[in-house]
Structures are given as C-alpha cells and as structure tokens.
Design a protein around this motif. Structure first.
Motif, PDB file in Angstrom:
ATOM      1  N   TYR A   1       0.801  -1.217   0.000  1.00 26.30           N
ATOM      2  CA  TYR A   1       0.000   0.000   0.000  1.00 26.30           C
ATOM      3  C   TYR A   1       0.836   1.271   0.000  1.00 26.30           C
ATOM      4  O   TYR A   1       1.762   1.424   0.799  1.00 26.30           O
ATOM      5  CB  TYR A   1      -0.931   0.032   1.213  1.00 26.30           C
ATOM      6  CG  TYR A   1      -2.006  -1.005   1.137  1.00 26.30           C
ATOM      7  CD1 TYR A   1      -1.769  -2.303   1.574  1.00 26.30           C
ATOM      8  CD2 TYR A   1      -3.249  -0.697   0.589  1.00 26.30           C
ATOM      9  CE1 TYR A   1      -2.753  -3.271   1.471  1.00 26.30           C
ATOM     10  CE2 TYR A   1      -4.236  -1.655   0.494  1.00 26.30           C
ATOM     11  CZ  TYR A   1      -3.979  -2.942   0.936  1.00 26.30           C
ATOM     12  OH  TYR A   1      -4.947  -3.885   0.821  1.00 26.30           O
TER      13      TYR A   1
ATOM     14  N   LEU B   1      -3.695   3.055  -0.576  1.00 29.31           N
ATOM     15  CA  LEU B   1      -4.049   2.739  -1.956  1.00 29.31           C
ATOM     16  C   LEU B   1      -3.075   1.691  -2.474  1.00 29.31           C
ATOM     17  O   LEU B   1      -1.865   1.902  -2.434  1.00 29.31           O
ATOM     18  CB  LEU B   1      -3.958   4.001  -2.812  1.00 29.31           C
ATOM     19  CG  LEU B   1      -4.336   3.889  -4.278  1.00 29.31           C
ATOM     20  CD1 LEU B   1      -5.823   3.574  -4.418  1.00 29.31           C
ATOM     21  CD2 LEU B   1      -4.008   5.179  -5.011  1.00 29.31           C
TER      22      LEU B   1
ATOM     23  N   TRP C   1      -8.347   7.171  -2.793  1.00 34.96           N
ATOM     24  CA  TRP C   1      -7.725   6.361  -1.752  1.00 34.96           C
ATOM     25  C   TRP C   1      -8.811   5.499  -1.110  1.00 34.96           C
ATOM     26  O   TRP C   1      -9.650   5.974  -0.361  1.00 34.96           O
ATOM     27  CB  TRP C   1      -7.040   7.257  -0.719  1.00 34.96           C
ATOM     28  CG  TRP C   1      -5.912   8.041  -1.321  1.00 34.96           C
ATOM     29  CD1 TRP C   1      -6.015   9.187  -2.060  1.00 34.96           C
ATOM     30  CD2 TRP C   1      -4.524   7.711  -1.284  1.00 34.96           C
ATOM     31  NE1 TRP C   1      -4.771   9.595  -2.475  1.00 34.96           N
ATOM     32  CE2 TRP C   1      -3.837   8.721  -2.012  1.00 34.96           C
ATOM     33  CE3 TRP C   1      -3.780   6.698  -0.699  1.00 34.96           C
ATOM     34  CZ2 TRP C   1      -2.445   8.711  -2.173  1.00 34.96           C
ATOM     35  CZ3 TRP C   1      -2.398   6.695  -0.857  1.00 34.96           C
ATOM     36  CH2 TRP C   1      -1.748   7.686  -1.584  1.00 34.96           C
TER      37      TRP C   1
END
Length: 129
Positions: free
Chosen positions: A32, A99, A116
């Motif tokens: 992420y 994200l 996001w």
C-alpha cells in the motif's frame, strides 16, 4: 482488507511538535501507498504528504514542506507523520489513507482524496495558544 487507525493528535502551542502514527492491520503494509490528508473547518480536504509502498517517492504539500516528515516501517505496519514548527493553520482532522495500485504521479494522487480506497477515522490536531 486494510484497516488504518490514526493516533497522536492533540492540542499543541504554535511552534510545537506532534508525531502522528497510522497503524495498519488486516493486510501487509508492503502493498500500500500511504497518504495523510487533513480537513480544517470550512476548508476543503487537503493532501499533506504521501509515500509510495516502496518508499521510492515522497510528496509534501508546499504548506508543510520543510516542517513535516513522513516515514514508514512496513515491518511494524506503521506510517508516521512528524510535524514540527506547527502553525494555527495546521489545525484540522488528519486522516491516514491507503491505496494498493501503482502510482506514477504521486503529487496528483496526493491531491485526490477520493481515489484512496482505505481510510482511517482521523485524529484531531489543534494548534493554539
């Protein structure tokens, strides 16, 4: 799924420092990109700083450049935002966001809150004397 929990907010005098922490759980943080946004009363949500999953790219808003530092420790599943020389205009609710996709333009991504997919509940930062 990734779960994000912010901590470290509080009341601080102008010129002071705070260290925000974003604790991740549920999935490896390695996958992420992570960002910090803030929402001040009466203002639009603002991207503050973002860091890619490999830490090869970091972006800061001009308003915090030179005062804030973002860092991540994937092994500890945490992302920190060190905030120094705080100003009253730094007051707001600070959100940690995640994200998983590859980001080629970090500045653009860090100015688009809606992309996001993973977000925490926020931690309040108040800078006041």
């Amino acid at each position: 799924q990734l779960r994000l929990v912010e901590s470290g907010g509080g009341l601080v005098q102008p010129g002071g420092s705070l260290r925000l922490s974003c604790a991740a759980s549920g999935f490896s943080l390695d996958y992420y990109n992570i960002g910090w946004f803030r929402q001040a009363p009466g203002k639009e949500r603002e991207g503050i700083s973002c860091i890619t999953k490999s830490t090869d790219s970091i972006w800061y808003a001009n308003s915090v450049k030179g005062r804030f530092t973002i860092s991540r420790d994937n092994a500890k599943m945490t992302v920190a935002l060190q905030m120094n020389s705080l100003k009253p205009e730094d007051t707001g609710l600070y959100y940690c966001v995640g994200l998983p996709i590859e980001i080629t333009d970090l500045q653009t991504a860090c100015n688009r809150f809606t992309i996001w997919g993973y977000r925490g509940q926020g931690t309040q930062v108040t800078v006041s004397s």
